[in-house]
Design a protein around this motif. Structure first.
Motif, short mmCIF file in Angstrom:
data_model
loop_
_atom_site.label_atom_id
_atom_site.label_comp_id
_atom_site.label_asym_id
_atom_site.label_seq_id
_atom_site.Cartn_x
_atom_site.Cartn_y
_atom_site.Cartn_z
N LEU A 97 -1.63 11.61 -0.80
CA LEU A 97 -3.02 11.24 -1.10
C LEU A 97 -3.26 9.76 -0.82
O LEU A 97 -4.31 9.38 -0.27
CB LEU A 97 -3.33 11.56 -2.57
CG LEU A 97 -4.75 11.23 -3.05
CD1 LEU A 97 -5.78 12.00 -2.22
CD2 LEU A 97 -4.90 11.55 -4.53
N LEU A 98 -2.31 8.91 -1.19
CA LEU A 98 -2.43 7.48 -0.92
C LEU A 98 -2.49 7.21 0.57
O LEU A 98 -3.29 6.38 1.04
CB LEU A 98 -1.24 6.74 -1.54
CG LEU A 98 -1.28 5.20 -1.50
CD1 LEU A 98 -2.48 4.69 -2.28
CD2 LEU A 98 0.01 4.62 -2.07
N ALA A 134 6.35 -0.88 -8.23
CA ALA A 134 6.70 -1.19 -6.84
C ALA A 134 5.46 -1.56 -6.03
O ALA A 134 5.49 -2.47 -5.19
CB ALA A 134 7.41 0.00 -6.20
N TYR A 135 4.34 -0.87 -6.31
CA TYR A 135 3.09 -1.17 -5.60
C TYR A 135 2.62 -2.58 -5.93
O TYR A 135 2.18 -3.34 -5.04
CB TYR A 135 2.02 -0.16 -5.98
CG TYR A 135 0.69 -0.37 -5.28
CD1 TYR A 135 0.48 0.16 -4.00
CD2 TYR A 135 -0.33 -1.09 -5.88
CE1 TYR A 135 -0.72 -0.03 -3.35
CE2 TYR A 135 -1.54 -1.29 -5.23
CZ TYR A 135 -1.73 -0.76 -3.97
OH TYR A 135 -2.92 -0.97 -3.32
N LEU A 136 2.70 -2.98 -7.20
CA LEU A 136 2.28 -4.32 -7.61
C LEU A 136 3.20 -5.39 -7.03
O LEU A 136 2.73 -6.46 -6.61
CB LEU A 136 2.26 -4.42 -9.14
CG LEU A 136 1.09 -3.72 -9.84
CD1 LEU A 136 1.28 -3.76 -11.34
CD2 LEU A 136 -0.24 -4.36 -9.45
N GLU A 137 4.49 -5.11 -6.99
CA GLU A 137 5.43 -6.07 -6.41
C GLU A 137 5.16 -6.28 -4.92
O GLU A 137 5.32 -7.39 -4.41
CB GLU A 137 6.87 -5.59 -6.63
CG GLU A 137 7.34 -5.68 -8.08
CD GLU A 137 8.72 -5.11 -8.27
OE1 GLU A 137 9.26 -4.51 -7.29
OE2 GLU A 137 9.27 -5.24 -9.38
N GLU A 138 4.76 -5.21 -4.26
CA GLU A 138 4.49 -5.30 -2.82
C GLU A 138 3.14 -5.94 -2.54
O GLU A 138 2.96 -6.59 -1.49
CB GLU A 138 4.53 -3.90 -2.21
CG GLU A 138 4.37 -3.88 -0.70
CD GLU A 138 4.45 -2.48 -0.13
OE1 GLU A 138 4.16 -2.31 1.06
OE2 GLU A 138 4.81 -1.55 -0.88
N GLU A 144 -5.94 2.62 -5.41
CA GLU A 144 -4.60 2.78 -4.84
C GLU A 144 -3.52 2.59 -5.90
O GLU A 144 -2.51 3.29 -5.90
CB GLU A 144 -4.40 1.79 -3.69
CG GLU A 144 -5.24 2.10 -2.46
CD GLU A 144 -4.87 1.23 -1.28
OE1 GLU A 144 -3.96 0.38 -1.43
OE2 GLU A 144 -5.49 1.38 -0.22
N LEU A 145 -3.75 1.63 -6.81
CA LEU A 145 -2.79 1.41 -7.89
C LEU A 145 -2.69 2.64 -8.79
O LEU A 145 -1.60 3.03 -9.22
CB LEU A 145 -3.19 0.19 -8.71
CG LEU A 145 -2.32 -0.16 -9.92
CD1 LEU A 145 -0.89 -0.46 -9.48
CD2 LEU A 145 -2.90 -1.33 -10.69
N TYR A 146 -3.82 3.26 -9.07
CA TYR A 146 -3.84 4.45 -9.93
C TYR A 146 -3.12 5.62 -9.26
O TYR A 146 -2.38 6.37 -9.91
CB TYR A 146 -5.28 4.84 -10.25
CG TYR A 146 -5.40 6.11 -11.05
CD1 TYR A 146 -5.13 6.12 -12.42
CD2 TYR A 146 -5.79 7.31 -10.44
CE1 TYR A 146 -5.22 7.31 -13.16
CE2 TYR A 146 -5.89 8.48 -11.18
CZ TYR A 146 -5.61 8.48 -12.53
OH TYR A 146 -5.70 9.64 -13.26
N ILE A 147 -3.30 5.77 -7.94
CA ILE A 147 -2.71 6.90 -7.23
C ILE A 147 -1.24 6.65 -6.91
O ILE A 147 -0.45 7.61 -6.84
CB ILE A 147 -3.50 7.18 -5.93
CG1 ILE A 147 -4.92 7.61 -6.27
CG2 ILE A 147 -2.81 8.24 -5.08
CD1 ILE A 147 -5.81 7.76 -5.06
N ALA A 148 -0.86 5.39 -6.72
CA ALA A 148 0.51 5.06 -6.31
C ALA A 148 1.53 5.71 -7.25
O ALA A 148 1.43 5.59 -8.47
CB ALA A 148 0.71 3.56 -6.30
#
Length: 265
Positions: free
Chosen positions: A13-14, A75-79, A66-70
């Motif tokens: 989905l992302l 890991a998403y925030l770090e990237e 995107e943060l909600y779906i990740a």
């Protein structure tokens, strides 16, 4: 098994959302970068300020969706922590209401805040060029360098005015830094010096690559020309060889014909 399936579904989905929104966000990113340059050089009119806020709001919505779906939010925030920083910084404009308080040393804070905006816009430039140019080759580097030069010039003009009297002077100065030639003017403000250092590091890291890529391109053209000449020479040699073979065969036939005539005589 359910967790693995949920992870795969979220990842898919992302990916689909990124594919769907890539082009619109690319256009908005380009407009936003242009607005940043205008803001630092001339300031934004009320209409452009509203347009800037609308684009900023769209980026925020996209980021949190995107943060909600990740599947792995940490890991998403770090990237994407630089993206989060670039989205958070415009919200600090609310601190202008404390302009009258000496405690905040408002002018120094604003200069540091704008330096952070410039640095986060560099990250936005990288993301924009990465989406526009799929292959990381010479074209990618040249477009990114052009964006860094335009944005860096806006920052240098803002920090170093009136030392750099116009955006044109700032652009020329930044272009000289980017080509590692340098200039006889050196920044006076702390923010200008920090930005100059970062621009110089970028130029030092990337200019050698650009020079090598252009040289490789020119050498490649020379090799291509040489290969073409060699191919033409081979064709000419083959043609001459065929002519020689044909001529030799003709001479043999003439010789046989002469011998036949002698025998008949």
């Amino acid at each position: 098994m359910d967790k693995e399936r949920a992870y795969q579904e979220r990842t898919e989905l992302l990916y689909q959302i990124n594919e769907l929104l890539d082009f619109p966000l690319l256009l908005l990113s380009i407009v936003w970068l242009i607005l940043i340059v205008i803001d630092f050089v001339y300031g934004l009119s009320p209409f452009l300020r509203r347009a800037n806020d609308v684009i900023w709001s769209m980026f925020i919505v996209d980021f949190f969706v995107e943060l909600y779906i990740a599947p792995k939010k940490k890991a998403y925030l770090e990237e994407n922590w630089l993206v989060a920083l670039s989205l958070f910084l415009p919200a600090l404009r609310i601190l202008k209401i404390f302009r009258g308080f000496r405690l905040f040393k408002f002018s120094n804070f604003i200069r540091s805040f704008n330096l952070a905006r410039i640095l986060s816009s560099f990250n936005r430039s990288i993301r924009t060029v990465r989406k526009a140019v799929k292959q990381r080759g010479l074209e990618y580097v040249l477009i990114l360098t052009a964006l860094v030069t335009f944005i860096g010039a806006a920052g240098m003009y803002y920090f170093e005015y009136p030392g750099l009297k116009s955006y044109g002077d700032a652009f020329w100065w930044t272009a000289m830094i980017m080509t590692t030639i340098g200039s006889d003017y050196w920044p006076k403000t702390a923010e200008g010096r920090v930005l100059t250092f970062l621009l110089s590091v970028y130029a030092f890291a990337i200019f050698g690559y650009i020079t090598a890529a252009i040289a490789s391109l020119l050498v490649g053209k020379e090799k291509e020309a040489s290969s073409k000449e060699i191919s033409e020479l081979r064709k000419e040699v083959q043609r001459l060889s065929s002519e020689i073979s044909r001529f030799s065969e003709l001479e043999k036939n003439n010789f046989k014909f002469s011998l036949t005539n002698k025998d008949l005589c």
